[in-house]
Design a protein around this motif. Sequence first.
Motif, PDB file in Angstrom:
ATOM      1  N   TYR A 257      59.860  33.092  54.528  1.00  0.00           N
ATOM      2  CA  TYR A 257      59.947  31.657  54.807  1.00  0.00           C
ATOM      3  C   TYR A 257      60.936  31.384  55.941  1.00  0.00           C
ATOM      4  CZ  TYR A 257      60.194  26.617  53.795  1.00  0.00           C
ATOM      5  OH  TYR A 257      60.145  25.254  53.886  1.00  0.00           O
ATOM      6  N   TYR A 258      62.042  32.120  55.940  1.00  0.00           N
ATOM      7  CA  TYR A 258      63.060  31.996  56.993  1.00  0.00           C
ATOM      8  C   TYR A 258      62.415  32.233  58.369  1.00  0.00           C
ATOM      9  CZ  TYR A 258      66.895  33.866  59.937  1.00  0.00           C
ATOM     10  OH  TYR A 258      67.763  34.141  60.973  1.00  0.00           O
ATOM     11  N   TYR A 259      61.646  33.325  58.501  1.00  0.00           N
ATOM     12  CA  TYR A 259      61.006  33.626  59.795  1.00  0.00           C
ATOM     13  C   TYR A 259      59.962  32.566  60.168  1.00  0.00           C
ATOM     14  CZ  TYR A 259      63.235  38.228  59.666  1.00  0.00           C
ATOM     15  OH  TYR A 259      64.145  39.246  59.621  1.00  0.00           O
ATOM     16  N   GLU A 260      59.233  32.090  59.166  1.00  0.00           N
ATOM     17  CA  GLU A 260      58.225  31.036  59.416  1.00  0.00           C
ATOM     18  C   GLU A 260      58.884  29.780  59.971  1.00  0.00           C
ATOM     19  OE1 GLU A 260      55.833  30.064  55.957  1.00  0.00           O
ATOM     20  OE2 GLU A 260      55.365  32.198  55.677  1.00  0.00           O
ATOM     21  N   LEU A 261      59.995  29.399  59.350  1.00  0.00           N
ATOM     22  CA  LEU A 261      60.694  28.187  59.779  1.00  0.00           C
ATOM     23  C   LEU A 261      61.205  28.315  61.216  1.00  0.00           C
ATOM     24  CD1 LEU A 261      62.700  27.378  56.522  1.00  0.00           C
ATOM     25  CD2 LEU A 261      60.864  25.991  57.497  1.00  0.00           C
ATOM     26  N   LEU A 262      61.770  29.473  61.557  1.00  0.00           N
ATOM     27  CA  LEU A 262      62.247  29.693  62.935  1.00  0.00           C
ATOM     28  C   LEU A 262      61.089  29.555  63.915  1.00  0.00           C
ATOM     29  CD1 LEU A 262      64.753  32.730  62.768  1.00  0.00           C
ATOM     30  CD2 LEU A 262      65.218  30.315  62.508  1.00  0.00           C
ATOM     31  N   ASN A 263      59.957  30.136  63.548  1.00  0.00           N
ATOM     32  CA  ASN A 263      58.797  30.081  64.442  1.00  0.00           C
ATOM     33  C   ASN A 263      58.254  28.667  64.585  1.00  0.00           C
ATOM     34  OD1 ASN A 263      57.951  32.125  66.028  1.00  0.00           O
ATOM     35  ND2 ASN A 263      56.066  32.509  64.871  1.00  0.00           N
ATOM     36  N   ASN A 264      58.229  27.927  63.467  1.00  0.00           N
ATOM     37  CA  ASN A 264      57.730  26.548  63.525  1.00  0.00           C
ATOM     38  C   ASN A 264      58.600  25.670  64.413  1.00  0.00           C
ATOM     39  OD1 ASN A 264      55.644  27.173  61.865  1.00  0.00           O
ATOM     40  ND2 ASN A 264      56.552  26.338  60.003  1.00  0.00           N
ATOM     41  N   LEU A 267      57.550  26.477  67.996  1.00  0.00           N
ATOM     42  CA  LEU A 267      56.187  26.091  68.387  1.00  0.00           C
ATOM     43  C   LEU A 267      55.944  24.595  68.335  1.00  0.00           C
ATOM     44  CD1 LEU A 267      54.198  28.904  66.531  1.00  0.00           C
ATOM     45  CD2 LEU A 267      54.749  28.773  68.959  1.00  0.00           C
ATOM     46  N   THR A 268      56.557  23.913  67.357  1.00  0.00           N
ATOM     47  CA  THR A 268      56.217  22.500  67.156  1.00  0.00           C
ATOM     48  C   THR A 268      57.425  21.566  67.164  1.00  0.00           C
ATOM     49  OG1 THR A 268      56.375  22.703  64.759  1.00  0.00           O
ATOM     50  CG2 THR A 268      54.224  23.181  65.737  1.00  0.00           C
ATOM     51  N   GLY A 269      58.630  22.126  67.299  1.00  0.00           N
ATOM     52  CA  GLY A 269      59.832  21.273  67.254  1.00  0.00           C
ATOM     53  C   GLY A 269      60.072  20.705  65.869  1.00  0.00           C
ATOM     54  N   ASP A 270      59.556  21.410  64.847  1.00  0.00           N
ATOM     55  CA  ASP A 270      59.679  20.928  63.467  1.00  0.00           C
ATOM     56  C   ASP A 270      61.031  21.372  62.899  1.00  0.00           C
ATOM     57  OD1 ASP A 270      58.956  19.693  61.189  1.00  0.00           O
ATOM     58  OD2 ASP A 270      57.441  21.142  60.553  1.00  0.00           O
ATOM     59  N   TRP A 271      62.095  20.667  63.296  1.00  0.00           N
ATOM     60  CA  TRP A 271      63.463  21.059  62.926  1.00  0.00           C
ATOM     61  C   TRP A 271      63.814  20.711  61.477  1.00  0.00           C
ATOM     62  CZ3 TRP A 271      66.775  24.045  65.569  1.00  0.00           C
ATOM     63  CH2 TRP A 271      66.589  24.195  66.956  1.00  0.00           C
ATOM     64  N   GLU A 272      63.250  19.607  60.979  1.00  0.00           N
ATOM     65  CA  GLU A 272      63.715  19.097  59.680  1.00  0.00           C
ATOM     66  C   GLU A 272      63.540  20.082  58.518  1.00  0.00           C
ATOM     67  OE1 GLU A 272      63.607  15.999  62.562  1.00  0.00           O
ATOM     68  OE2 GLU A 272      61.965  17.291  61.891  1.00  0.00           O
ATOM     69  N   PRO A 273      62.382  20.771  58.366  1.00  0.00           N
ATOM     70  CA  PRO A 273      62.275  21.758  57.282  1.00  0.00           C
ATOM     71  C   PRO A 273      63.307  22.889  57.411  1.00  0.00           C
ATOM     72  CG  PRO A 273      60.102  21.196  58.101  1.00  0.00           C
ATOM     73  CD  PRO A 273      61.082  20.583  59.047  1.00  0.00           C
ATOM     74  N   TRP A 274      63.568  23.309  58.655  1.00  0.00           N
ATOM     75  CA  TRP A 274      64.602  24.340  58.858  1.00  0.00           C
ATOM     76  C   TRP A 274      65.960  23.820  58.406  1.00  0.00           C
ATOM     77  CZ3 TRP A 274      66.715  28.851  59.147  1.00  0.00           C
ATOM     78  CH2 TRP A 274      68.010  28.985  59.669  1.00  0.00           C
ATOM     79  N   LEU A 275      66.296  22.592  58.773  1.00  0.00           N
ATOM     80  CA  LEU A 275      67.602  22.027  58.407  1.00  0.00           C
ATOM     81  C   LEU A 275      67.732  21.877  56.893  1.00  0.00           C
ATOM     82  CD1 LEU A 275      68.032  19.343  61.218  1.00  0.00           C
ATOM     83  CD2 LEU A 275      69.130  21.584  61.063  1.00  0.00           C
TER      84      LEU A 275
END
Length: 389
Positions: A257-264, A267-275
């Motif tokens: 999940y960690y790697y998926e979040l970094l990639n997202n 690719l999409t600027g989807d920062w909020e799930p990572w945060l």
Amino acid sequence: MKRKLQGQYVTVSTVGEKVQAFVPSPLPPRPPIDWPPELRNKFDQALLALGRLDSVSTLLPETSLFLYMYIRKEAVLSSMIEGTQSSLSDLLLFELDQVPGVPLDDVQEVSNYVAALHHGLRLMREGLPLSLRLFREIHRVLLTNGRGSSQTPGEFRRSQNWIGGTRPGNAAFVPPPAEEVLECMSKLELFLHDQPEPTPVLLKAALAHVQFETIHPFLDGNGRLGRLMITLLLCGQKVLREPMLYLSLYFKTHRQYYYELLNNVRLTGDWEPWLDFFAEAVIVTATQAVETAQQILNLSNQDREKISGIGRAAVSCLQIHRAFMEHPIATSASLAENTGITPATVNKALTHLEQLNIVKELTAQKRNRLFSYKSYIEILSRGTDLPGI
């Protein structure tokens, strides 16, 4: 709010093939982070958890003893993510000049991590800010010996690297070309120093970690240094007095999940799930660290109480017990050296501590006997797949 790619792709030729390398846009993100109430609340909780963790360092009678072991646990976990097989016990044996049960390169790598963290903290205390120079200094120590020593320690890469896969063409991710690394890192350094605008410290750590991993500025050791950077930033900005927060176990547990979040993010600027993930990692890890510190404090107090009941021998036994708090695997010779107590008295004390079931002998021999503070190592190994001794 429509998000977009957080950077641009450039075509590079490397290892005989053309691939798309990713050059990230500088921080802070554009458009700015969206702060729904749940995410803001999560960050507030994370800051509270850090405050509780920081206060623990004032409750422990000797924080340095706790940190000695806690840093080693983190070194083992952070190196495990990179594929080493060394356990906490292996590292302690290695530091004692005994033979660990794993390849020497594995345990050397873990030992380098401990040295690199101490080196970085010392430089910061001496006034060197979190900067490109500091990163290079820490990296130089991180890759001093062992497997990484041929990977230009202390220097940004001058060739293309890639993440995952057997070659750039089938890689999971290709970081920026070598000629872009210095500019990308210089912009990250500005961000760390609140340029072009101030950023709250926990948010800064979360954003900077992604950016560092995306740039992947070194040929080796990027993951370890990227995780270390979080702790160094929190210490440098005085959120923590001592380096007591390490996210490696959480990242390791949720690795995919960690790697998926970094990639997202890329690719999409989807920062909020990572945060959200990062704040959760801080909450869980800080809470676990507080519990570990309390368990160690309780164990120490209980064992000291047991020792105090044995009469005249208690004085030397308490000194030996304290030495085990610092080095939970020790030989009778190392204990005599560390405490200044005569070998004969050390051996008598060890007999008492064995009878009290506080320490356990690991060897059955007359000379160079090896002893372990078993319960102490078990507490530190909890919640991980690290074998104790």
